[in-house]
Design a protein around this motif. Structure first.
Motif, PDB file in Angstrom:
ATOM      1  N   LEU A 207       0.828  -1.205   0.000  1.00  0.00           N
ATOM      2  CA  LEU A 207       0.000   0.000   0.000  1.00  0.00           C
ATOM      3  C   LEU A 207       0.865   1.259   0.000  1.00  0.00           C
ATOM      4  O   LEU A 207       0.586   2.227  -0.718  1.00  0.00           O
ATOM      5  CB  LEU A 207      -0.921  -0.024   1.220  1.00  0.00           C
ATOM      6  CG  LEU A 207      -2.040  -1.066   1.156  1.00  0.00           C
ATOM      7  CD1 LEU A 207      -2.591  -1.355   2.547  1.00  0.00           C
ATOM      8  CD2 LEU A 207      -3.156  -0.612   0.224  1.00  0.00           C
ATOM      9  N   TRP A 208       1.911   1.259   0.804  1.00  0.00           N
ATOM     10  CA  TRP A 208       2.852   2.384   0.863  1.00  0.00           C
ATOM     11  C   TRP A 208       3.478   2.635  -0.507  1.00  0.00           C
ATOM     12  O   TRP A 208       3.467   3.759  -1.024  1.00  0.00           O
ATOM     13  CB  TRP A 208       3.905   2.071   1.918  1.00  0.00           C
ATOM     14  CG  TRP A 208       5.053   3.020   2.027  1.00  0.00           C
ATOM     15  CD1 TRP A 208       5.077   4.350   1.740  1.00  0.00           C
ATOM     16  CD2 TRP A 208       6.380   2.698   2.497  1.00  0.00           C
ATOM     17  NE1 TRP A 208       6.329   4.883   1.990  1.00  0.00           N
ATOM     18  CE2 TRP A 208       7.143   3.890   2.460  1.00  0.00           C
ATOM     19  CE3 TRP A 208       6.980   1.527   2.948  1.00  0.00           C
ATOM     20  CZ2 TRP A 208       8.483   3.922   2.840  1.00  0.00           C
ATOM     21  CZ3 TRP A 208       8.311   1.562   3.348  1.00  0.00           C
ATOM     22  CH2 TRP A 208       9.051   2.759   3.290  1.00  0.00           C
ATOM     23  N   LYS A 209       4.012   1.582  -1.111  1.00  0.00           N
ATOM     24  CA  LYS A 209       4.728   1.741  -2.372  1.00  0.00           C
ATOM     25  C   LYS A 209       3.788   2.052  -3.530  1.00  0.00           C
ATOM     26  O   LYS A 209       4.196   2.681  -4.507  1.00  0.00           O
ATOM     27  CB  LYS A 209       5.564   0.499  -2.671  1.00  0.00           C
ATOM     28  CG  LYS A 209       6.755   0.357  -1.732  1.00  0.00           C
ATOM     29  CD  LYS A 209       7.681  -0.755  -2.157  1.00  0.00           C
ATOM     30  CE  LYS A 209       8.938  -0.803  -1.286  1.00  0.00           C
ATOM     31  NZ  LYS A 209       9.848  -1.906  -1.683  1.00  0.00           N
ATOM     32  N   ALA A 210       2.529   1.626  -3.435  1.00  0.00           N
ATOM     33  CA  ALA A 210       1.570   1.985  -4.484  1.00  0.00           C
ATOM     34  C   ALA A 210       1.436   3.498  -4.568  1.00  0.00           C
ATOM     35  O   ALA A 210       1.423   4.080  -5.658  1.00  0.00           O
ATOM     36  CB  ALA A 210       0.215   1.341  -4.205  1.00  0.00           C
ATOM     37  N   GLY A 220      -0.350   6.811  -0.185  1.00  0.00           N
ATOM     38  CA  GLY A 220      -0.089   5.402   0.092  1.00  0.00           C
ATOM     39  C   GLY A 220      -0.031   5.125   1.581  1.00  0.00           C
ATOM     40  O   GLY A 220      -0.533   4.106   2.060  1.00  0.00           O
ATOM     41  N   VAL A 221       0.606   6.027   2.324  1.00  0.00           N
ATOM     42  CA  VAL A 221       0.663   5.898   3.778  1.00  0.00           C
ATOM     43  C   VAL A 221      -0.747   5.949   4.369  1.00  0.00           C
ATOM     44  O   VAL A 221      -1.095   5.183   5.277  1.00  0.00           O
ATOM     45  CB  VAL A 221       1.553   7.007   4.385  1.00  0.00           C
ATOM     46  CG1 VAL A 221       1.475   6.997   5.905  1.00  0.00           C
ATOM     47  CG2 VAL A 221       3.001   6.833   3.922  1.00  0.00           C
ATOM     48  N   ALA A 222      -1.575   6.851   3.854  1.00  0.00           N
ATOM     49  CA  ALA A 222      -2.959   6.962   4.329  1.00  0.00           C
ATOM     50  C   ALA A 222      -3.743   5.690   4.025  1.00  0.00           C
ATOM     51  O   ALA A 222      -4.553   5.237   4.850  1.00  0.00           O
ATOM     52  CB  ALA A 222      -3.630   8.170   3.689  1.00  0.00           C
ATOM     53  N   ASP A 223      -3.525   5.097   2.855  1.00  0.00           N
ATOM     54  CA  ASP A 223      -4.193   3.837   2.521  1.00  0.00           C
ATOM     55  C   ASP A 223      -3.776   2.727   3.479  1.00  0.00           C
ATOM     56  O   ASP A 223      -4.607   1.915   3.912  1.00  0.00           O
ATOM     57  CB  ASP A 223      -3.865   3.423   1.086  1.00  0.00           C
ATOM     58  CG  ASP A 223      -4.672   4.180   0.049  1.00  0.00           C
ATOM     59  OD1 ASP A 223      -5.627   4.882   0.437  1.00  0.00           O
ATOM     60  OD2 ASP A 223      -4.345   4.063  -1.146  1.00  0.00           O
ATOM     61  N   ALA A 224      -2.482   2.673   3.794  1.00  0.00           N
ATOM     62  CA  ALA A 224      -1.995   1.648   4.722  1.00  0.00           C
ATOM     63  C   ALA A 224      -2.660   1.805   6.087  1.00  0.00           C
ATOM     64  O   ALA A 224      -3.044   0.816   6.724  1.00  0.00           O
ATOM     65  CB  ALA A 224      -0.478   1.728   4.847  1.00  0.00           C
ATOM     66  N   ALA A 225      -2.816   3.061   6.546  1.00  0.00           N
ATOM     67  CA  ALA A 225      -3.477   3.314   7.826  1.00  0.00           C
ATOM     68  C   ALA A 225      -4.962   2.965   7.764  1.00  0.00           C
ATOM     69  O   ALA A 225      -5.555   2.556   8.769  1.00  0.00           O
ATOM     70  CB  ALA A 225      -3.296   4.776   8.227  1.00  0.00           C
ATOM     71  N   LEU A 226      -5.564   3.107   6.583  1.00  0.00           N
ATOM     72  CA  LEU A 226      -6.979   2.786   6.418  1.00  0.00           C
ATOM     73  C   LEU A 226      -7.205   1.273   6.442  1.00  0.00           C
ATOM     74  O   LEU A 226      -8.168   0.781   7.032  1.00  0.00           O
ATOM     75  CB  LEU A 226      -7.484   3.376   5.099  1.00  0.00           C
ATOM     76  CG  LEU A 226      -8.979   3.300   4.807  1.00  0.00           C
ATOM     77  CD1 LEU A 226      -9.783   4.099   5.832  1.00  0.00           C
ATOM     78  CD2 LEU A 226      -9.265   3.808   3.391  1.00  0.00           C
TER      79      LEU A 226
END
Length: 287
Positions: A207-210, A220-226
């Motif tokens: 998710l981060w690297k996406a 990407g960081v926000a997606d990982a947290a989601l």
């Protein structure tokens, strides 16, 4: 490898996963995505070739030959091939296939495809490390948000919010990872926590690297947290992404939940800085 008939009986409709995959491939190079079953001529049965995930998880000989190939590569590169290093590579590489496919389509398209082992295949690179370089989606079905252009097609299942879509991605990935942990744990000496740590790492990193690939690392960081907001069983942690300083400049990094055992190679470098062997667990998130 057993050759299977594609589950696709016709060209997919407009705005389907085929169109989405074409768009995603034009934006990123984490791992190439493919839609539909590879042609039978490409299914050679060799380690360096195509593998159906369902076959890998039900046929121990596939994992055994993959280990042998990785050990041979390690010997050629480092002069030695510790079993745990080879096994550590395989656990991470396998899990990257469903994690990367799910993360890329979630980040760029806000779609969650089927991640069942029966619906995925991956290609092991023909050169260099024997790691997956292409993942194929064999099913046209996906979940999406109400405003998705393909929401009214027969392949789509609509969910009400991004939070619900993130939860579905987490659940579908966890179901696949559960199958992998059950299949991989008996032949290797990794505990359940170590394998689920690898599964957590694969999803968090994907998710981060996406986001980073698309030029919006913070997204990407926000997606990982989601997707990984807390330590939700069977995952071993919430997203461990956090900021640090690099030459005085803030940047994103993360604490790994699993070890790759690369330090066992005689290179004198020891465990990496983000390895759980060296880095203490992060404090729980405050709500």
């Amino acid at each position: 490898m057993a050759v299977r008939r594609s589950v696709l009986t016709a060209c997919p409709p407009d705005n389907s996963l085929l169109d989405a995959i074409v768009r995603v491939n034009a934006t990123q190079d984490l791992m190439a995505l493919r839609y539909g079953t590879p042609p039978a001529t490409e299914l050679t049965g060799d380690v360096r070739g195509w593998h159906f995930c369902a076959d890998v998880l039900t046929r121990s000989d596939v994992l055994s030959r993959w280990h042998d190939e990785q050990r041979a590569w390690l010997r050629a590169e480092y002069g030695q091939a510790p079993d745990r290093t080879a096994a550590g590579s395989i656990k991470s590489w396998y899990l990257q296939a469903p994690a990367t496919l799910g993360a890329l389509l979630f980040h760029y398209e806000r779609r969650v495809p089927s991640l069942r082992p029966d619906d995925l295949a991956f290609h092991v690179s023909s050169t260099g490390k024997p790691k997956p370089d292409v993942v194929a989606l064999l099913s046209p079905r996906f979940a999406c948000l109400p405003d998705d252009p393909a929401a009214e097609t027969s392949e789509a299942t609509v969910v009400e919010s991004e939070g619900a879509l993130a939860a579905l991605l987490r659940a579908r990935y966890a179901a696949h990872a559960t199958r992998f942990v059950a299949a991989y744990r008996p032949p290797v000496r990794f505990g359940k926590h170590a394998l689920w740590g690898a599964a957590t790492d694969a999803l968090d990193v994907a998710l981060w690297k996406a986001g980073k690939q698309g030029g919006n690392e913070s997204a990407g960081v926000a997606d990982a947290a989601l997707v990984l907001p807390d330590r939700i069983e069977p995952f071993t942690s919430a997203s461990t992404l956090h900021t640090t300083l690099d030459d005085g400049q803030p940047c994103w990094t993360r604490r790994k939940e699993s070890c790759c055992f690369h330090y066992l190679l005689d290179n004198g470098k020891g465990a990496c800085d983000t390895c759980p062997r060296r880095s203490p667990p992060l404090m729980p998130r405050q709500h």
